[in-house]
Design an enzyme around this catalytic site. Structure first.
Site, PDB file in Angstrom:
ATOM      1  N   HIS A   1       0.817  -1.220   0.000  1.00  0.00           N
ATOM      2  CA  HIS A   1       0.000   0.000   0.000  1.00  0.00           C
ATOM      3  C   HIS A   1       0.854   1.276   0.000  1.00  0.00           C
ATOM      4  CE1 HIS A   1      -2.866   2.872   2.034  1.00  0.00           C
ATOM      5  NE2 HIS A   1      -3.710   2.266   1.214  1.00  0.00           N
TER       6      HIS A   1
ATOM      7  N   GLU B   1       1.503  -7.341   3.406  1.00  0.00           N
ATOM      8  CA  GLU B   1       0.098  -7.172   3.815  1.00  0.00           C
ATOM      9  C   GLU B   1      -0.542  -8.538   4.017  1.00  0.00           C
ATOM     10  OE1 GLU B   1      -2.147  -4.516   1.270  1.00  0.00           O
ATOM     11  OE2 GLU B   1      -0.416  -3.204   1.025  1.00  0.00           O
TER      12      GLU B   1
ATOM     13  N   SER C   1      -4.675  -5.003  -0.745  1.00  0.00           N
ATOM     14  CA  SER C   1      -5.832  -4.128  -0.918  1.00  0.00           C
ATOM     15  C   SER C   1      -6.297  -4.027  -2.369  1.00  0.00           C
ATOM     16  CB  SER C   1      -5.504  -2.731  -0.391  1.00  0.00           C
ATOM     17  OG  SER C   1      -4.407  -2.187  -1.095  1.00  0.00           O
TER      18      SER C   1
ATOM     19  N   ASP D   1       0.810  -5.620   7.572  1.00  0.00           N
ATOM     20  CA  ASP D   1      -0.285  -4.654   7.520  1.00  0.00           C
ATOM     21  C   ASP D   1      -1.581  -5.452   7.375  1.00  0.00           C
ATOM     22  OD1 ASP D   1      -2.330  -3.037   6.433  1.00  0.00           O
ATOM     23  OD2 ASP D   1      -0.897  -1.652   5.521  1.00  0.00           O
TER      24      ASP D   1
ATOM     25  N   HIS E   1      -6.739  -5.140   5.634  1.00  0.00           N
ATOM     26  CA  HIS E   1      -7.837  -5.893   5.007  1.00  0.00           C
ATOM     27  C   HIS E   1      -7.907  -7.339   5.479  1.00  0.00           C
ATOM     28  CE1 HIS E   1      -8.854  -2.687   2.149  1.00  0.00           C
ATOM     29  NE2 HIS E   1      -7.560  -2.439   2.144  1.00  0.00           N
TER      30      HIS E   1
ATOM     31  N   LYS F   1     -11.742  -0.039   8.270  1.00  0.00           N
ATOM     32  CA  LYS F   1     -12.209  -0.998   7.266  1.00  0.00           C
ATOM     33  C   LYS F   1     -13.241  -1.927   7.904  1.00  0.00           C
ATOM     34  CE  LYS F   1      -8.886   0.531   4.222  1.00  0.00           C
ATOM     35  NZ  LYS F   1      -7.473   0.742   3.987  1.00  0.00           N
TER      36      LYS F   1
HETATM   37  C1  PLP Z   1      -6.460   1.640   4.028  1.00  0.00           C
HETATM   38  C2  PLP Z   1      -5.117   1.081   4.207  1.00  0.00           C
HETATM   39  C3  PLP Z   1      -4.197   1.690   5.053  1.00  0.00           C
HETATM   40  C4  PLP Z   1      -4.463   3.010   5.728  1.00  0.00           C
HETATM   41  O1  PLP Z   1      -5.417   2.905   6.712  1.00  0.00           O
HETATM   42  P1  PLP Z   1      -6.279   4.212   7.095  1.00  0.00           P
HETATM   43  O2  PLP Z   1      -6.793   3.921   8.431  1.00  0.00           O
HETATM   44  O3  PLP Z   1      -7.355   4.301   6.049  1.00  0.00           O
HETATM   45  O4  PLP Z   1      -5.351   5.375   7.037  1.00  0.00           O
HETATM   46  C5  PLP Z   1      -2.984   1.088   5.243  1.00  0.00           C
HETATM   47  N1  PLP Z   1      -2.682  -0.065   4.613  1.00  0.00           N
HETATM   48  C6  PLP Z   1      -3.538  -0.672   3.773  1.00  0.00           C
HETATM   49  C7  PLP Z   1      -3.132  -1.934   3.123  1.00  0.00           C
HETATM   50  C8  PLP Z   1      -4.781  -0.112   3.537  1.00  0.00           C
HETATM   51  O5  PLP Z   1      -5.614  -0.691   2.691  1.00  0.00           O
END
Ligand code: PLP
Length: 388
Positions: A131, A174, A178, A203, A206, A237
């Site tokens: 991301h 991740e 995403s 991360d 999702h 999310k």
């Molecule tokens: C949306 C997202 C973020 C950021 O999160 P926010 O709370 O929207 O700032 C970070 N990493 C990934 C993979 C995302 O999809």
């Protein structure tokens, strides 16, 4: 000078079919009012429908009446609240960790973790499809960033072999990607990380609230609880509210409190937001299994319909389903046509995905009805037939 610069930037985006515009949106539950039309919403990240959950909204209302609208300062000044502390307890429990730290957003969380954990002489090994917030964090860090091919543990292994074993090597990936909903190859990546004595950060923006069995994330999905050193997530999310978090050891959290500039120099989450997110995390803790089962029965329904029509060729395992379109203009035209037909999906274009690999991204929610899912698949088939 300034005006000319601005206009030339806009012109360049337009020429490449990359100009973006804000949809005028009014309410974004299962249905959304976009550009004055009410359509079924397949673009939201509210995978479990918690943004409209009565208990979540009630928690927000109650906290607002008692504590006001704002945290009024950063956490270290006077922005703390009982709601934030209880949110962090729930998040730590959700992630099987002793501690968690809530931050103003997931973006803030990625910047805080990556820039504080690494310094000059260190290496960050980042998945090619990571991301934008991870990419920006790597740019802000003084470490050297090496990009490994998407989900390719062998390539990661090669790159790690080229790094200095005495330096800190932070591998960042991740849980669920995403852009196309791929799941991280956690088993292989963990094995490589361990072999090289590197550090793993995932991360889970999702992968929290979406993966079986209970929505707690990528580690439970692979039965590898504890293999990730630094867990990152967002509250915006599947948790349906707003904010970000990091989870791990108490020392990690203390370090982030002391050194994480995005926490130190940004206003803390407001108590109503923290209260709502704490409630959402509690729901996931106690009812995760049934929430996830409902989401996945919707995913199955849609994926079957899309596969029957040849729109995708692999059964998706997550609520993010990408129908690859290729050309940027075609993707935008398809999104507009789908809006006419009553559905909102996202058209992903460069720089979110590589040039020429534009896609329609469908986000499935537990709140969609069977009819929504069946009708969407035929609308996409029809639309792509019409738009050459
Ligand atoms: C949306 C997202 C973020 C950021 O999160 P926010 O709370 O929207 O700032 C970070 N990493 C990934 C993979 C995302 O999809």
């Amino acid at each position: 000078m300034l005006e000319a610069r601005i206009l030339s930037m806009l012109e360049a985006a337009k020429e490449e079919g990359l100009l973006r515009r804000v949809l005028a949106v009014e309410r974004r539950g299962r249905l959304i009012r976009a550009d004055g039309r009410e359509v079924v919403n397949f673009a939201s990240n509210d995978y479990l429908g918690l943004a409209f959950d009565e208990q979540v909204v009630e928690a927000m209302r109650e906290a607002a009446l008692r504590e006001g609208a704002s945290s009024t300062a950063s956490r270290l000044i006077c922005g703390d609240s009982p709601q934030l502390r209880s949110l962090e307890e729930n998040l730590a429990a959700l992630k099987h960790r002793p501690a968690a730290l809530a931050l103003p957003s997931g973006y803030h969380a990625n910047i805080a973790a990556i820039t504080t954990l690494t310094t000059q002489g260190d290496f960050i090994l980042s998945d090619q499809n990571n991301h934008a917030s991870i990419i920006d964090a790597c740019r802000l860090s003084r470490a050297t960033t090496l990009i490994f091919r998407h989900n390719d543990a062998q390539h990661l292994d090669q790159l790690l072999s080229q790094t200095n074993a005495d330096s800190l090597r932070l591998v960042v990936t991740e849980g669920v990607f995403s852009t196309d909903g791929d799941i991280c190859a956690l088993e292989d990546i963990t094995a490589v990380v361990r072999r090289h004595n590197a550090v793993l950060m995932v991360d889970e923006a999702h992968s929290t609230g979406t993966l079986p069995p209970r929505g707690r994330g990528i580690e439970e999905f692979f039965n590898l609880v504890g293999c990730v050193d630094v867990v990152m997530g967002t509250l915006g999310k599947a948790l349906g509210v707003h904010g970000g978090f990091l989870s791990g050891s108490p020392a990690l959290v203390d370090m982030l409190i002391n050194y994480g500039r995005t926490g130190i120099y940004s206003t803390a989450l407001p108590p109503p937001v923290a209260a709502a997110a704490a409630e959402a995390a509690k729901l996931l803790l106690h009812k995760g299994e049934s929430l996830i089962a409902e989401l996945h029965s919707n995913i199955k329904l849609l994926s079957r319909a899309l596969m029957e029509r040849g729109l995708i060729n692999q059964e998706p395992q997550t609520p993010i389903i990408a129908v690859v379109v290729g050309d940027e203009r075609r993707a935008v035209a398809a999104r507009e046509a789908l809006l006419e037909r009553g559905f909102l999906v996202a058209a992903l274009r460069y720089p979110t995905v590589p040039k020429g690999a534009a896609s329609l991204r469908i986000s499935v929610s537990r709140s969609h009805t069977e009819q929504d899912l069946v009708e969407l698949s035929s609308a996409i088939a029809q639309t792509l037939k019409e738009i050459k």
